[in-house]
Scaffold this motif. Structure first.
Motif, short mmCIF file in Angstrom:
data_model
loop_
_atom_site.label_atom_id
_atom_site.label_comp_id
_atom_site.label_asym_id
_atom_site.label_seq_id
_atom_site.Cartn_x
_atom_site.Cartn_y
_atom_site.Cartn_z
N ASN A 174 97.44 -47.93 -4.47
CA ASN A 174 98.32 -48.67 -3.57
C ASN A 174 98.52 -47.86 -2.30
O ASN A 174 99.64 -47.52 -1.91
N SER A 175 97.42 -47.52 -1.66
CA SER A 175 97.45 -46.56 -0.56
C SER A 175 98.30 -47.01 0.63
O SER A 175 98.97 -46.19 1.26
N GLU A 176 98.30 -48.30 0.93
CA GLU A 176 99.08 -48.77 2.08
C GLU A 176 100.58 -48.62 1.83
O GLU A 176 101.32 -48.15 2.71
N VAL A 177 101.02 -49.01 0.63
CA VAL A 177 102.43 -48.86 0.29
C VAL A 177 102.80 -47.38 0.23
O VAL A 177 103.84 -46.96 0.75
N SER A 178 101.93 -46.60 -0.39
CA SER A 178 102.17 -45.16 -0.50
C SER A 178 102.29 -44.52 0.87
O SER A 178 103.18 -43.68 1.11
N SER A 179 101.41 -44.89 1.78
CA SER A 179 101.43 -44.31 3.12
C SER A 179 102.70 -44.67 3.87
O SER A 179 103.25 -43.85 4.62
N ALA A 180 103.19 -45.90 3.67
CA ALA A 180 104.43 -46.32 4.32
C ALA A 180 105.62 -45.52 3.78
O ALA A 180 106.50 -45.10 4.54
N MET A 181 105.64 -45.31 2.47
CA MET A 181 106.71 -44.52 1.86
C MET A 181 106.65 -43.08 2.34
O MET A 181 107.68 -42.45 2.61
N LEU A 182 105.44 -42.56 2.44
CA LEU A 182 105.26 -41.19 2.91
C LEU A 182 105.74 -41.05 4.36
O LEU A 182 106.40 -40.05 4.70
N ALA A 183 105.43 -42.02 5.18
CA ALA A 183 105.86 -41.97 6.59
C ALA A 183 107.37 -41.90 6.69
O ALA A 183 107.92 -41.16 7.51
N ASP A 184 108.06 -42.69 5.86
CA ASP A 184 109.53 -42.65 5.86
C ASP A 184 110.04 -41.27 5.46
O ASP A 184 110.94 -40.72 6.09
N LYS A 185 109.44 -40.72 4.41
CA LYS A 185 109.88 -39.41 3.91
C LYS A 185 109.65 -38.33 4.95
O LYS A 185 110.53 -37.48 5.20
N CYS A 186 108.50 -38.35 5.59
CA CYS A 186 108.19 -37.34 6.60
C CYS A 186 109.10 -37.47 7.82
O CYS A 186 109.52 -36.47 8.40
N ARG A 187 109.42 -38.70 8.19
CA ARG A 187 110.31 -38.92 9.33
C ARG A 187 111.70 -38.35 9.04
O ARG A 187 112.30 -37.68 9.89
N HIS A 188 112.19 -38.61 7.84
CA HIS A 188 113.50 -38.09 7.48
C HIS A 188 113.48 -36.56 7.39
O HIS A 188 114.43 -35.90 7.83
N ALA A 189 112.41 -36.02 6.83
CA ALA A 189 112.31 -34.56 6.69
C ALA A 189 112.26 -33.89 8.06
O ALA A 189 112.95 -32.90 8.31
N SER A 190 111.46 -34.46 8.95
CA SER A 190 111.35 -33.88 10.29
C SER A 190 112.67 -33.97 11.05
O SER A 190 113.03 -33.07 11.81
#
Length: 231
Positions: A174-190
């Motif tokens: 589910n790479s597209e969903v996974s990538s979207a979730m990852l983007a959210d996590k990275c944005r919050h972390a940054s």
């Protein structure tokens, strides 16, 4: 407690040997002797989660044989600890999971220690991984240990309880969903401005680290390595 066995896990053995070394450093600092049984291998989590239960059973029985003589098995992985505790009873009928502890469980529940004598003069934000939170019920145990570290600055991670999108094969299927979730996590972390992002599973840190390497943000680190630090 006379015999402690260290289960390092496949990911750490292949990619992050500094993490299990950190676990040993912390436990030895507290006066424990730690054994590393060289015959250990995969716990079978990837196989079980992908439907290969027969193969997972073979690996589970191997784990049980390797660690059977230990009073406690300590691992720096919430997901692998959850595998042994939750799925081994169904796979093999074993209750060895009662003696398997994620590092923070062992330190707080068995050793009854919060301050392990660490010093880490950096800003850190913490991501609670899904298996640690939902399967093991770690709650704030890793955070309690981090709060006791000298000179650390802990920064709250927005929407910390949201999955990073890894989930093992989920990230592949589910790479597209996974990538979207990852983007959210990275944005919050940054957005925290922290120097480091800590977690209890290097598999999740690998996923998050991949995103951060492209977008920028805090350096991923297993919390055990912070606890082992005295600089």
């Amino acid at each position: 407690m006379s015999r402690i066995g260290l289960f390092i896990t496949c990911v750490n053995d292949a990619l992050y040997p500094s993490t299990p070394k950190a676990v040993v450093a912390v436990l030895e600092r507290l006066g424990y002797e730690v054994d590393f049984p060289a015959a250990q291998t995969c716990c079978g989590q990837m196989h079980a989660n992908s439907g290969y239960r027969r193969d997972a059973g073979v690996l589970a029985r191997s784990f049980e044989a390797v660690f059977d003589s230990y009073d406690a098995v300590v691992t720096p992985s919430g997901s692998c600890a959850a595998m042994v505790r939750d799925q081994y009873p169904d796979l093999t009928g074993s209750d060895i999971g009662r003696r398997v502890y994620e590092l923070s469980e062992f330190l707080l529940d068995v050793a009854e220690v919060e301050d392990v004598g660490a010093r880490f003069p950096h800003s850190v934000t913490y991501h609670p991984t899904c298996h640690g939170t939902r399967a093991l019920g770690l709650g704030d145990k890793p955070l309690r240990l981090l709060r006791a570290v000298e000179d650390i600055e802990l920064v709250e991670l927005p929407e910390a309880d949201q999955c990073c999108g890894f989930g093992g094969t989920f990230a592949l299927k589910n790479s597209e969903v996974s990538s979207a979730m990852l983007a959210d996590k990275c944005r919050h972390a940054s957005g925290t401005g922290a120097e480091y992002l800590a977690a209890a599973d290097n598999s999740c840190l690998t996923h998050i680290g991949g995103g951060i390497s492209r977008s920028g943000g805090p350096r991923p680190v297993h919390y055990a390595e912070i606890l082992a630090s005295d600089a």
